[in-house]
Each structure stands twice: as C-alpha cells, then as structure tokens.
Design an enzyme around this catalytic site. Sequence first.
Site, PDB file in Angstrom:
ATOM      1  N   ASN A  15       0.873  -1.177   0.000  1.00  9.96           N
ATOM      2  CA  ASN A  15       0.000   0.000   0.000  1.00  9.96           C
ATOM      3  C   ASN A  15       0.909   1.226   0.000  1.00  9.96           C
ATOM      4  O   ASN A  15       1.437   1.618   1.045  1.00  9.96           O
ATOM      5  CB  ASN A  15      -0.893  -0.044   1.242  1.00  9.96           C
ATOM      6  CG  ASN A  15      -1.859   1.130   1.310  1.00  9.96           C
ATOM      7  OD1 ASN A  15      -1.818   2.033   0.469  1.00  9.96           O
ATOM      8  ND2 ASN A  15      -2.718   1.120   2.312  1.00  9.96           N
ATOM      9  N   GLU A  34      -8.195  -5.494   4.822  1.00 14.45           N
ATOM     10  CA  GLU A  34      -8.063  -5.170   3.402  1.00 14.45           C
ATOM     11  C   GLU A  34      -6.881  -5.898   2.777  1.00 14.45           C
ATOM     12  O   GLU A  34      -6.928  -6.305   1.612  1.00 14.45           O
ATOM     13  CB  GLU A  34      -7.922  -3.647   3.240  1.00 14.45           C
ATOM     14  CG  GLU A  34      -9.227  -2.932   3.547  1.00 14.45           C
ATOM     15  CD  GLU A  34      -9.068  -1.472   3.925  1.00 14.45           C
ATOM     16  OE1 GLU A  34      -8.582  -1.193   5.043  1.00 14.45           O
ATOM     17  OE2 GLU A  34      -9.412  -0.616   3.109  1.00 14.45           O
ATOM     18  N   ARG A  78     -12.069  15.483   7.678  1.00 17.59           N
ATOM     19  CA  ARG A  78     -12.791  15.861   6.456  1.00 17.59           C
ATOM     20  C   ARG A  78     -14.217  16.278   6.790  1.00 17.59           C
ATOM     21  O   ARG A  78     -14.838  15.705   7.687  1.00 17.59           O
ATOM     22  CB  ARG A  78     -12.828  14.698   5.468  1.00 17.59           C
ATOM     23  CG  ARG A  78     -11.469  14.330   4.925  1.00 17.59           C
ATOM     24  CD  ARG A  78     -11.603  13.235   3.870  1.00 17.59           C
ATOM     25  NE  ARG A  78     -10.383  12.473   3.788  1.00 17.59           N
ATOM     26  CZ  ARG A  78     -10.330  11.142   3.689  1.00 17.59           C
ATOM     27  NH1 ARG A  78     -11.434  10.440   3.636  1.00 17.59           N
ATOM     28  NH2 ARG A  78      -9.172  10.540   3.622  1.00 17.59           N
TER      29      ARG A  78
END
Length: 399
Positions: A7, A385, A242
């Site tokens: 990643n 993941e 965010r």
Amino acid sequence: MKILVINAGSSSLKYQLIDMETEQVVAKGLCERIGIDGHLKHTPMVGGKNVFNKDVAMPTHAEAIAAVIDKLTSEEYGVVSSMKEIDAVGHRVVHGGEKFACSVKIDDSVMAALEECTPFAPLHNPANITGINACKAVMGDVPMVAVFDTAFHQTMPGKAFTYAIPYEYYKNDGIRRYGFHGTSHRYVSARCAELMGKPIEELKIVSCHMGNGSSICAINGGKSVDTSMGFTPLVGLPMGTRCGDLDAGVIQFLMNKYGFSIDEMLNILNKKSGVLGVSGVSSDFRDLDAAAEQGNERAQLALDMFHYWVAKVTGSYAAAMNGVDAIIFTAGVGENSRETRKAICEYFGYLGVTIDDEANSKRGEDVMISTPDSKVKVFVIPTNEELVIARDTRDIIGG
Ligand code: ADP
C-alpha cells in the site's frame, strides 16, 4: 504461495507478506519519510526473528522496496530465504474509475489505464503507480495485481451514482459518485454472511467503516448499491478531519469573504474540518471521548454529530434497500469504541435493534453485539483489506 501486499502512499509504504496456505501474516512493516530521508520498521511475525526499526536512506520508492526485500530475505530479520519465494505482489490502488470493476493483473495496458484515472485521485494514484514501478524495478517480472478501493462500488445503479448536475459532465468528464473503502466493505460483508450462516445473495447489509476516514455502504445481495463517499473521499459523514457533506454555496461564501484560493479552501475541508474542526480538540475519537467526559461541549457536539450522521445514513440505506438484515461496524473507531457503537445503536430502536452490552465490550474479534432476539443483527468485524488484496492476487495469478 507467499504474496506481498503493498500500500504505497506519497511518502510512505505499508507492506505485509502473507502465506496463503494459512492466510497468516509472516512479516509486516512500514517505510516512512520516503523522498525526505527514510525510516523502516519491519516486524517478522514468525520464526522468532528480530524487529528492525531504523533510519534507511530512501530517496525514492525503489530504495524503500529494496530495503523491504533486503529485510524479508535477511538472516537476522528475514522470513524467506530469497526473493524467489515471493510468488506475487498485490497493490492497493485507490481509484480505478469506471475502467475497473474488479481486481486485475498489471500489464502495460493496465498501467496506461491507471494513468488515465489519475486526474480523479491526483494525490493517491500517482503514489500507487510509483509503488508499482518501484516493485517492477526491484523485483523484475514477478506477477502483480492491482486491487481498487473503488471497484466494489461499480455495481451501484445510475440513480445512486449520478450527481444532479448537467449530464454531459458525467458523460464527458466522468463526474459521478465512485465511493471508496470498497475492499473493506467487501471483506466485512462477506464475513458477515459467513457469521450469519446465510448466502450473501439473500442479505441486505449496511456496513459502517469508521476510521480516520469513514464511509457507509449499502450492500444488497452482495453488491454495493449505494455508498456515502462520492467523486472524492471528502463527502458523506463528518470524519476525523474531512468535512463530509457540505453545501457548495459555503465554499463560495468563504472563498469570497476570506480570499482563500481553491487549494486553501480544500485544505481546510480535507485537513481542518470534521470532528477536529467542530471540536477544536482532536481528530482522534479517544481524545474526543476524554474531552467530552470532562465537559467539553464542542467535543460532545462533534461526537453527537458523528453518531447522528452514521444513524441517518444507515437509516436511509435501510429505506433504499427496503429493509436491512445486518449492520456492521468496522475500522479504528468501529472496532474499538464500544461507546460510539452504543450511541449509534440507540437510534435503531425503530429497526428492532437491541444490543448485548457484554458482547459489545469485546475487542479484536468478529462478534455479534446484538441480542439473539434483535430483529436486525449488529456485528463488529475487524476489517482486513490486506487479506482481500492477497486473496484476489492469488486468484488472479492462479489463473
Ligand atoms: P485510517 O482511516 O487512517 O485507516 P483507522 O481505521 O486505523 O484509520 O482508524 C483510526 C482511528 O480510530 C483513530 O484516529 C481513532 O480515532 C480511532 N480509534 C482507535 N482506537 C480507538 C479507541 N479505543 N476508541 C475510540 N477510537 C479509537
């Protein structure tokens, strides 16, 4: 078969080496400050080998990959005898646009398509591409697979992914809802079906991935039918930093009033908003819990907003699917904060949800936290993941 999962970020690179016979992580690590100076923390998980945690010069991602391979194969820190034991590499790629609805073996045409998707994720995709090129440079022609954050959501119908702006912006420019965290939503929903002992095709699931970035996904019959993130990961729920959903008019108002450039404005919305912006305390839910407990009203407001948004989006997805069989909590906050789960589930009385406080106190394992007679089942499922990336890589490389 051993698969290296990568990643790659702009200045960091996370990795896991997974033995596919046992699906066990045999080593994992993190390269940081790539392009600045460089640091590697490498942790072998088998064989009683030592942890390596030191500065290593990493002018580019290629030196980072070379350092990882060096440690994976070394006498003192290694878990394999040579690079030949690494059968394939699986790369996390953030944005696959409409080109990739599933994982894919990387070749020249895929690399070209990834470049074409870059305008959609100008920060993330270039880093992912750099990681792939660095692996090619260091590892030669070992087979590689790209696994996309967006792919799982490609099953969303037009009514869910289309923005109500002139249609030519979708047709000509690809402006639509894409969604992210797809690998996580795919993993936990499949696991949920296993735990319920039912075919996923028969289930309506709402998956709540609540970490630093958070998104919710409606999964009907195993397919993503709606999700809260959009063209970018900025929207949907209020997140760590965010803003989540926001009226575009606010952007115009603030830019006009304070003379912000669009980059300054987006920096505020990406990095200084969310629960950090509202509370003025932290983006970390542990800090918010502590501050709220000491009477900090803005920390409490930020937490209340987060719970409210998760409940309201989950409810809207239950409506969109005409029902819901299971709700899943996952990722940093979802897996660890029983208070957050409890506060959210208090909104779900109308769904017939009842929570078992003892089960809700468990940590680090797949667990059903609803009572046996709860009409809708509620699960905590730690996401994985990397395992999905490794499984896809094995399946694709294996033919
Ligand atoms: P990312 O989106 O960066 O992958 P993670 O899924 O790792 O994030 O989640 C990180 C967040 O999880 C932290 O910022 C923190 O808010 C939250 N978190 C971790 N442990 C706890 C805990 N025990 N209680 C509440 N929140 C926690």
